[in-house]
Design a protein around this motif. Structure first.
Motif, PDB file in Angstrom:
ATOM      1  N   TYR A  81       1.019  -1.094   0.042  1.00 56.21           N
ATOM      2  CA  TYR A  81       0.107  -0.205   0.061  1.00 56.21           C
ATOM      3  C   TYR A  81       0.944   1.072  -0.070  1.00 56.21           C
ATOM      4  N   ALA A  82       0.257   2.406   0.564  1.00 53.42           N
ATOM      5  CA  ALA A  82       1.222   3.614   0.195  1.00 53.42           C
ATOM      6  C   ALA A  82       0.295   4.885   1.068  1.00 53.42           C
ATOM      7  N   PHE A  83       1.378   5.669   0.984  1.00 54.35           N
ATOM      8  CA  PHE A  83       0.693   6.477   2.171  1.00 54.35           C
ATOM      9  C   PHE A  83       0.964   8.084   1.539  1.00 54.35           C
ATOM     10  N   TYR A  92       5.731   4.462  -0.935  1.00 52.66           N
ATOM     11  CA  TYR A  92       5.242   2.655  -1.407  1.00 52.66           C
ATOM     12  C   TYR A  92       5.580   2.024  -0.047  1.00 52.66           C
ATOM     13  N   VAL A  93       4.964   1.212   0.724  1.00 55.38           N
ATOM     14  CA  VAL A  93       4.818   0.407   2.141  1.00 55.38           C
ATOM     15  C   VAL A  93       4.702  -0.999   1.311  1.00 55.38           C
ATOM     16  N   GLU A  94       5.779  -2.158   1.928  1.00 55.53           N
ATOM     17  CA  GLU A  94       5.265  -3.465   1.817  1.00 55.53           C
ATOM     18  C   GLU A  94       6.276  -4.275   2.770  1.00 55.53           C
ATOM     19  N   ASN A  95       5.137  -4.472   3.340  1.00 54.49           N
ATOM     20  CA  ASN A  95       5.183  -5.411   4.916  1.00 54.49           C
ATOM     21  C   ASN A  95       4.862  -6.431   5.123  1.00 54.49           C
ATOM     22  N   SER A 124       6.267  -8.084  11.526  1.00 58.74           N
ATOM     23  CA  SER A 124       6.262  -7.905  10.530  1.00 58.74           C
ATOM     24  C   SER A 124       7.673  -7.257  10.164  1.00 58.74           C
ATOM     25  N   VAL A 125       7.848  -7.139   8.928  1.00 64.00           N
ATOM     26  CA  VAL A 125       8.904  -6.570   8.826  1.00 64.00           C
ATOM     27  C   VAL A 125       9.133  -5.802   6.762  1.00 64.00           C
ATOM     28  N   PRO A 126       8.939  -4.234   7.172  1.00 62.51           N
ATOM     29  CA  PRO A 126       7.890  -3.441   6.659  1.00 62.51           C
ATOM     30  C   PRO A 126       9.651  -2.709   5.756  1.00 62.51           C
ATOM     31  N   SER A 127       8.909  -2.384   4.009  1.00 65.55           N
ATOM     32  CA  SER A 127       9.839  -2.037   3.602  1.00 65.55           C
ATOM     33  C   SER A 127       9.523  -0.470   3.216  1.00 65.55           C
ATOM     34  N   PHE A 128      10.562   0.620   2.451  1.00 66.37           N
ATOM     35  CA  PHE A 128      10.043   1.377   1.963  1.00 66.37           C
ATOM     36  C   PHE A 128      10.516   1.813   0.657  1.00 66.37           C
ATOM     37  N   THR A 139      14.882   4.304   3.309  1.00 64.33           N
ATOM     38  CA  THR A 139      14.545   3.486   2.990  1.00 64.33           C
ATOM     39  C   THR A 139      16.729   2.990   2.816  1.00 64.33           C
ATOM     40  N   ARG A 140      17.101   3.323   3.877  1.00 60.26           N
ATOM     41  CA  ARG A 140      18.538   3.105   4.262  1.00 60.26           C
ATOM     42  C   ARG A 140      18.053   2.652   5.014  1.00 60.26           C
TER      43      ARG A 140
END
Length: 162
Positions: A81-83, A92-95, A124-128, A139-140
């Motif tokens: 999803y996105a915020f 953009y988020v992928e969790n 969970s492990v979210p990435s952005f 992102t870092r």
């Protein structure tokens, strides 16, 4: 060669956690795919929500949580999803994560019924991803999240792993 890699140098540093974001994600009724052989597959559309913490904004009405429910094992979760921040930047988020609970509580969660959060393991492990240089910190780093199922969605506490 042949040396014990643990016998030289300092031990690796212990990671520290810094709470950086709180997301409240609102969802719609699940789209049931059914029993697929791997478990009960369903897709849960994301309809909105809020973001607070090091940045604030709103969860966009776009994306979904793709769940694979297993009666005898953890439920696999993949949310995409996105915020949008209050400044207009988009993220953009992928969790990816799992949710595990005793059988009765797990079935209640699947059906959208309330469950004591202490009875549920939800991590969970979210990435952005973002184009905004001010949010490049997302992102870092590696992030982990602890989740709680709410009546109309989920609440995630997101931590930066330092």
């Amino acid at each position: 060669m042949g040396d014990d890699p643990n016998s030289h140098g300092s031990p690796a540093p212990k990671p520290e956690l810094e709470r950086v974001l709180e997301l409240t994600v609102e969802v719609e009724e699940p789209i049931e795919i059914g029993e697929t052989g791997d478990g009960h597959r369903r897709i849960i559309p994301i309809s909105g929500g809020t973001v607070t913490g090091r940045c604030s904004g709103r969860v966009l009405s776009a994306g979904a949580d793709y769940q694979l429910f297993r009666a005898e094992g953890p439920t696999e979760l993949v949310a995409k999803y996105a915020f949008e921040t209050d400044d207009g930047s988009r993220v953009y988020v992928e969790n990816r994560g799992i949710r595990r609970a005793p059988s009765e509580a797990s079935e209640r969660l699947r059906d959208g019924d309330p469950v004591d959060p202490d009875a549920v393991y939800f991590r969970s492990v979210p990435s952005f991803e973002t184009a905004d240089p001010e949010l490049d910190w997302l992102t870092r780093h590696v992030f982990v999240a602890a989740g709680t199922r709410q009546p109309a969605g989920v609440r995630l506490a997101v931590y930066r792993v330092g």
